[in-house]
Design an enzyme around this catalytic site. Structure first.
Site, mmCIF file in Angstrom:
data_model
loop_
_atom_site.group_PDB
_atom_site.id
_atom_site.type_symbol
_atom_site.label_atom_id
_atom_site.label_comp_id
_atom_site.label_asym_id
_atom_site.label_seq_id
_atom_site.Cartn_x
_atom_site.Cartn_y
_atom_site.Cartn_z
ATOM 1 N N SER A 155 -138.492 4.176 28.061
ATOM 2 C CA SER A 155 -139.706 3.369 28.161
ATOM 3 C C SER A 155 -140.875 4.340 27.981
ATOM 4 O O SER A 155 -140.689 5.561 28.102
ATOM 5 C CB SER A 155 -139.766 2.741 29.559
ATOM 6 N N TYR B 178 -138.462 3.023 38.829
ATOM 7 C CA TYR B 178 -138.360 2.791 37.381
ATOM 8 C C TYR B 178 -138.822 4.019 36.602
ATOM 9 O O TYR B 178 -138.149 4.479 35.677
ATOM 10 C CB TYR B 178 -139.201 1.561 37.020
HETATM 11 P P1 NAD Z 1 -134.093 -8.490 30.071
HETATM 12 O O1 NAD Z 1 -134.247 -8.864 31.487
HETATM 13 O O2 NAD Z 1 -134.484 -9.451 29.004
HETATM 14 O O3 NAD Z 1 -132.590 -8.013 29.772
HETATM 15 C C1 NAD Z 1 -131.913 -7.161 30.635
HETATM 16 C C2 NAD Z 1 -130.431 -7.487 30.570
HETATM 17 O O4 NAD Z 1 -129.740 -6.556 31.387
HETATM 18 C C3 NAD Z 1 -130.103 -8.892 31.108
HETATM 19 O O5 NAD Z 1 -129.281 -9.595 30.187
HETATM 20 C C4 NAD Z 1 -129.368 -8.605 32.409
HETATM 21 O O6 NAD Z 1 -128.359 -9.571 32.730
HETATM 22 C C5 NAD Z 1 -128.736 -7.248 32.103
HETATM 23 N N1 NAD Z 1 -128.370 -6.531 33.320
HETATM 24 C C6 NAD Z 1 -129.102 -6.365 34.456
HETATM 25 N N2 NAD Z 1 -128.390 -5.679 35.358
HETATM 26 C C7 NAD Z 1 -127.199 -5.379 34.776
HETATM 27 C C8 NAD Z 1 -126.044 -4.686 35.204
HETATM 28 N N3 NAD Z 1 -125.939 -4.161 36.440
HETATM 29 N N4 NAD Z 1 -124.997 -4.565 34.347
HETATM 30 C C9 NAD Z 1 -125.070 -5.108 33.104
HETATM 31 N N5 NAD Z 1 -126.122 -5.794 32.651
HETATM 32 C C10 NAD Z 1 -127.170 -5.925 33.485
HETATM 33 O O7 NAD Z 1 -134.923 -7.118 29.934
HETATM 34 P P2 NAD Z 1 -135.411 -6.270 28.676
HETATM 35 O O8 NAD Z 1 -136.882 -6.262 28.721
HETATM 36 O O9 NAD Z 1 -134.706 -6.654 27.437
HETATM 37 O O10 NAD Z 1 -134.951 -4.821 29.146
HETATM 38 C C11 NAD Z 1 -133.887 -4.113 28.535
HETATM 39 C C12 NAD Z 1 -134.129 -2.625 28.735
HETATM 40 O O11 NAD Z 1 -135.353 -2.261 28.081
HETATM 41 C C13 NAD Z 1 -134.282 -2.186 30.188
HETATM 42 O O12 NAD Z 1 -133.643 -0.949 30.373
HETATM 43 C C14 NAD Z 1 -135.786 -2.030 30.339
HETATM 44 O O13 NAD Z 1 -136.118 -1.124 31.354
HETATM 45 C C15 NAD Z 1 -136.156 -1.509 28.973
HETATM 46 N N6 NAD Z 1 -137.562 -1.667 28.597
HETATM 47 C C16 NAD Z 1 -138.117 -2.890 28.532
HETATM 48 C C17 NAD Z 1 -139.459 -2.995 28.148
HETATM 49 C C18 NAD Z 1 -140.144 -4.324 28.057
HETATM 50 O O14 NAD Z 1 -141.386 -4.306 27.978
HETATM 51 N N7 NAD Z 1 -139.453 -5.435 28.046
HETATM 52 C C19 NAD Z 1 -140.200 -1.841 27.848
HETATM 53 C C20 NAD Z 1 -139.580 -0.610 27.936
HETATM 54 C C21 NAD Z 1 -138.243 -0.531 28.299
#
Ligand code: NAD
Length: 257
Positions: A139, A152
């Protein structure tokens, strides 16, 4: 087709960024395992991919689940070439208000999950003779800190250390490791924290978006699912061993390195 005949495991692929990356990989010819805690949405996501994907119920903090999921992948598709360690959650509080349980849960999903999936995939990548590539979902918070996000920010910084170590250890076997560092993308993870941050900071949701999330971007824009999927394809399809141990920030200039 940049990933023809490649096999990828994407964790957290039932939703958001993981789902978009899985879709992009399938469009480029890969077979993809949709590994997620949410088995129902993992099945639905895999079903959309018409035979190119397999859903695997996996809690990335469970060594048994992870090992079983990787074994199923190898059984179904003959190996694993790409791991995208992406599953994650967000919890926002000031540091002193975090319970120890919340701290440990967040670190476990982001860091233990990255470690366990890496540990399970590496032997298959090493054994195949084809090498492989591991992509960690970092991130902008792998580079900078923000209030309310102590675990985080800690976890996302930690992934860079893991990627650099795996880049060194994996080199002899043709395994590359890199980190993608997105800015804010509208996924369920972000949509949930907008009202939560508004409540913690006593400001409007619009101000959370304008004055916090997008404040330091060059154009006030959210990063998109496609932007991140494109970066994930770039890392996965890179043709030589030169691109390893790196972190790529995709954030509308929020953070410039
Ligand atoms: P999201 O909530 O849409 O998807 C996250 C997925 O992870 C979900 O399907 C959830 O069921 C799954 N998950 C959660 N805990 C789990 C576990 N213990 N085992 C297996 N699966 C699990 O979120 P997202 O925004 O797509 O985030 C995905 C990644 O991207 C994360 O690591 C997040 O930190 C990172 N990220 C997101 C953003 C953003 O702005 N959305 C920015 C930077 C980084």
């Amino acid at each position: 087709m940049k990933l023809k005949d490649k096999v990828a495991i994407v964790t957290g692929a039932a939703s958001g960024l993981g789902r978009a990356i899985a879709q992009r990989y399938v469009a480029e010819g890969a077979k993809v395992v949709i590994a997620d805690l949410d088995a129902r949405h993992a099945e639905a996501t895999a079903a959309e991919m018409k035979g190119a994907a397999l859903a695997v119920a996996m809690d990335v903090t469970s060594e048994d689940d992870v090992n079983r999921g990787v074994a199923k992948t190898v059984q179904a598709f003959g190996g694993v070439d790409i791991l995208v360690s992406n599953a994650g959650i967000q919890i926002v509080h000031p540091a002193e208000a975090f319970s120890y349980a919340e701290w440990k849960k967040l670190l476990a999903i982001h860091l233990d999950g990255a470690f366990l999936t890496t540990k399970a995939c590496l032997p298959h990548m090493y054994k195949s003779g084809r090498g492989g590539t591991i992509i960690y979902m970092g991130s902008v918070h792998s580079k900078v800190a923000s209030p309310l996000k102590a675990p985080y920010v800690t976890a996302k910084h930690g992934l860079i250390g893991l990627a650099k170590t795996i880049a060194i250890e994996g080199a002899a076997h043709g395994v590359r490791a890199n980190v993608i560092c997105p800015g804010f993308v509208r996924t369920p993870l972000v949509d949930k924290q907008i009202p939560e941050q508004a409540a913690e900071l006593r400001i409007s949701e619009e101000d959370v978006v304008r004055k916090i999330m997008l404040k330091d971007t060059v154009d006030g824009e959210f990063t998109t699912l496609d932007d991140v999927a494109e970066a994930a394809l770039f890392f996965a399809a890179f043709p030589t061993r030169a691109l390893t141990g790196q972190s790529l920030v995709v954030s509308h200039g929020w953070y410039m390195q």
